[in-house]
Design an enzyme around this catalytic site. Sequence first.
Site, mmCIF file in Angstrom:
data_model
loop_
_atom_site.group_PDB
_atom_site.id
_atom_site.type_symbol
_atom_site.label_atom_id
_atom_site.label_comp_id
_atom_site.label_asym_id
_atom_site.label_seq_id
_atom_site.Cartn_x
_atom_site.Cartn_y
_atom_site.Cartn_z
ATOM 1 N N GLY A 29 -40.127 -30.538 32.281
ATOM 2 C CA GLY A 29 -39.119 -29.817 31.508
ATOM 3 C C GLY A 29 -38.474 -28.735 32.356
ATOM 4 O O GLY A 29 -38.870 -28.504 33.505
ATOM 5 N N THR A 31 -38.426 -25.382 32.096
ATOM 6 C CA THR A 31 -39.217 -24.203 32.459
ATOM 7 C C THR A 31 -40.208 -24.543 33.569
ATOM 8 O O THR A 31 -40.363 -23.791 34.539
ATOM 9 C CB THR A 31 -39.964 -23.636 31.219
ATOM 10 O OG1 THR A 31 -39.110 -23.703 30.084
ATOM 11 C CG2 THR A 31 -40.396 -22.210 31.446
ATOM 12 N N GLY A 84 -44.389 -26.085 30.052
ATOM 13 C CA GLY A 84 -43.596 -25.444 29.005
ATOM 14 C C GLY A 84 -44.069 -25.909 27.631
ATOM 15 O O GLY A 84 -45.079 -26.601 27.510
ATOM 16 N N ALA A 85 -43.322 -25.539 26.600
ATOM 17 C CA ALA A 85 -43.656 -25.963 25.234
ATOM 18 C C ALA A 85 -42.364 -26.052 24.438
ATOM 19 O O ALA A 85 -41.330 -25.501 24.846
ATOM 20 C CB ALA A 85 -44.594 -24.960 24.583
ATOM 21 N N ASP A 86 -42.426 -26.724 23.313
ATOM 22 C CA ASP A 86 -41.225 -26.834 22.480
ATOM 23 C C ASP A 86 -41.266 -25.937 21.252
ATOM 24 O O ASP A 86 -40.253 -25.416 20.824
ATOM 25 C CB ASP A 86 -41.036 -28.295 22.045
ATOM 26 C CG ASP A 86 -40.766 -29.163 23.240
ATOM 27 O OD1 ASP A 86 -39.902 -28.778 24.047
ATOM 28 O OD2 ASP A 86 -41.442 -30.179 23.410
ATOM 29 N N LYS A 96 -45.316 -30.263 21.973
ATOM 30 C CA LYS A 96 -44.660 -30.560 23.242
ATOM 31 C C LYS A 96 -44.105 -31.972 23.163
ATOM 32 O O LYS A 96 -44.425 -32.711 22.263
ATOM 33 C CB LYS A 96 -45.671 -30.463 24.390
ATOM 34 C CG LYS A 96 -46.037 -29.019 24.700
ATOM 35 C CD LYS A 96 -47.067 -28.887 25.805
ATOM 36 C CE LYS A 96 -46.771 -29.603 27.085
ATOM 37 N NZ LYS A 96 -45.466 -29.286 27.663
ATOM 38 N N GLU A 105 -48.794 -35.157 29.853
ATOM 39 C CA GLU A 105 -49.021 -33.708 29.754
ATOM 40 C C GLU A 105 -50.330 -33.418 29.024
ATOM 41 O O GLU A 105 -51.084 -32.528 29.405
ATOM 42 C CB GLU A 105 -47.865 -33.035 29.004
ATOM 43 C CG GLU A 105 -46.592 -32.958 29.826
ATOM 44 C CD GLU A 105 -45.412 -32.408 29.047
ATOM 45 O OE1 GLU A 105 -45.473 -32.360 27.810
ATOM 46 O OE2 GLU A 105 -44.428 -32.028 29.696
ATOM 47 N N LYS A 123 -38.929 -20.530 21.533
ATOM 48 C CA LYS A 123 -39.938 -21.526 21.191
ATOM 49 C C LYS A 123 -40.873 -21.047 20.073
ATOM 50 O O LYS A 123 -41.688 -21.808 19.576
ATOM 51 C CB LYS A 123 -40.788 -21.865 22.430
ATOM 52 C CG LYS A 123 -40.001 -22.244 23.666
ATOM 53 C CD LYS A 123 -39.302 -23.545 23.491
ATOM 54 C CE LYS A 123 -38.430 -23.986 24.639
ATOM 55 N NZ LYS A 123 -39.059 -24.197 25.904
HETATM 56 C C1 A5P Z 1 -41.827 -32.451 28.146
HETATM 57 O O1 A5P Z 1 -42.213 -33.623 27.527
HETATM 58 C C2 A5P Z 1 -42.057 -31.297 27.248
HETATM 59 O O2 A5P Z 1 -43.320 -31.223 26.667
HETATM 60 C C3 A5P Z 1 -41.701 -29.978 27.895
HETATM 61 O O3 A5P Z 1 -42.814 -29.370 28.494
HETATM 62 C C4 A5P Z 1 -41.183 -29.093 26.866
HETATM 63 O O4 A5P Z 1 -40.217 -29.861 26.181
HETATM 64 C C5 A5P Z 1 -40.541 -27.827 27.386
HETATM 65 O O5 A5P Z 1 -39.341 -28.137 27.994
HETATM 66 P P1 A5P Z 1 -38.303 -27.020 28.392
HETATM 67 O O6 A5P Z 1 -38.971 -26.113 29.328
HETATM 68 O O7 A5P Z 1 -37.171 -27.797 29.039
HETATM 69 O O8 A5P Z 1 -37.861 -26.355 27.137
#
Ligand code: A5P
Length: 206
Positions: A29, A31, A84-86, A96, A105, A123
């Site tokens: 992602g 981040t 990262g996380a959603d 995520k 992940e 987030k």
């Molecule tokens: C990837 O599958 C996701 O789990 C990413 O880690 C998550 O979407 C965070 O992405 P961003 O940093 O782009 O928001």
Amino acid sequence: MLQEEIKDRLGAAAAQLVSPNMIVGLGSGTTASFFIHHLAQRCLNGLSIQAVASSVDSFKLAQEKHIPLLDINTLISIDLTVDGADEVDPQKRMIKGAGGALLREKIMAYMSLDMIVLIDSSKLSPSLGQKKLPIEILPFAMKATEHHLQLQGFSGTWRKTKNGALFLTDNGNAIFDADIAGKDPEKSHRAILSIPGSLKQVFFSI
Ligand code: A5P
């Protein structure tokens, strides 16, 4: 401050927490990409580490930046994963997988002795489900898997590419983005994983 700038700072701060000789898990992602850039810079400045990546994109970025990469099949653990996380709730449960790398992940998170999750304020969520819950689904009998998800109360849509084709993960699986607004995360977790075609869904707990 712009969101990209915040992600950049988060990535820089996490890169400072990597110690020499660590095996580092690279998340996926935008981040996580900032983290990979800053880690690469530290490697250029003499930090000796080895890394594994949670997606083809992160692998390619790390390769391009000359971060030494390992075959994950040679490892049983990872010292530190940065990802990262959603969506994250006040109990530090998170969703995520918006980028589609959720299965790898989650496997890497489970292998990791430590994990740093880079979260900007966009987030944070009072309760999980403001965004969709990505579920990685084996394409074999996917129609039946969808039916069983719906029987358990999970409606949603199959993720598509820009061209309208079925989105496939790095593992060749589909993603069903499920609506879980108002549902209990732990109960949903168990219900979804009880359906054989659901490979992984992503309630991580940090
Ligand atoms: C990837 O599958 C996701 O789990 C990413 O880690 C998550 O979407 C965070 O992405 P961003 O940093 O782009 O928001």
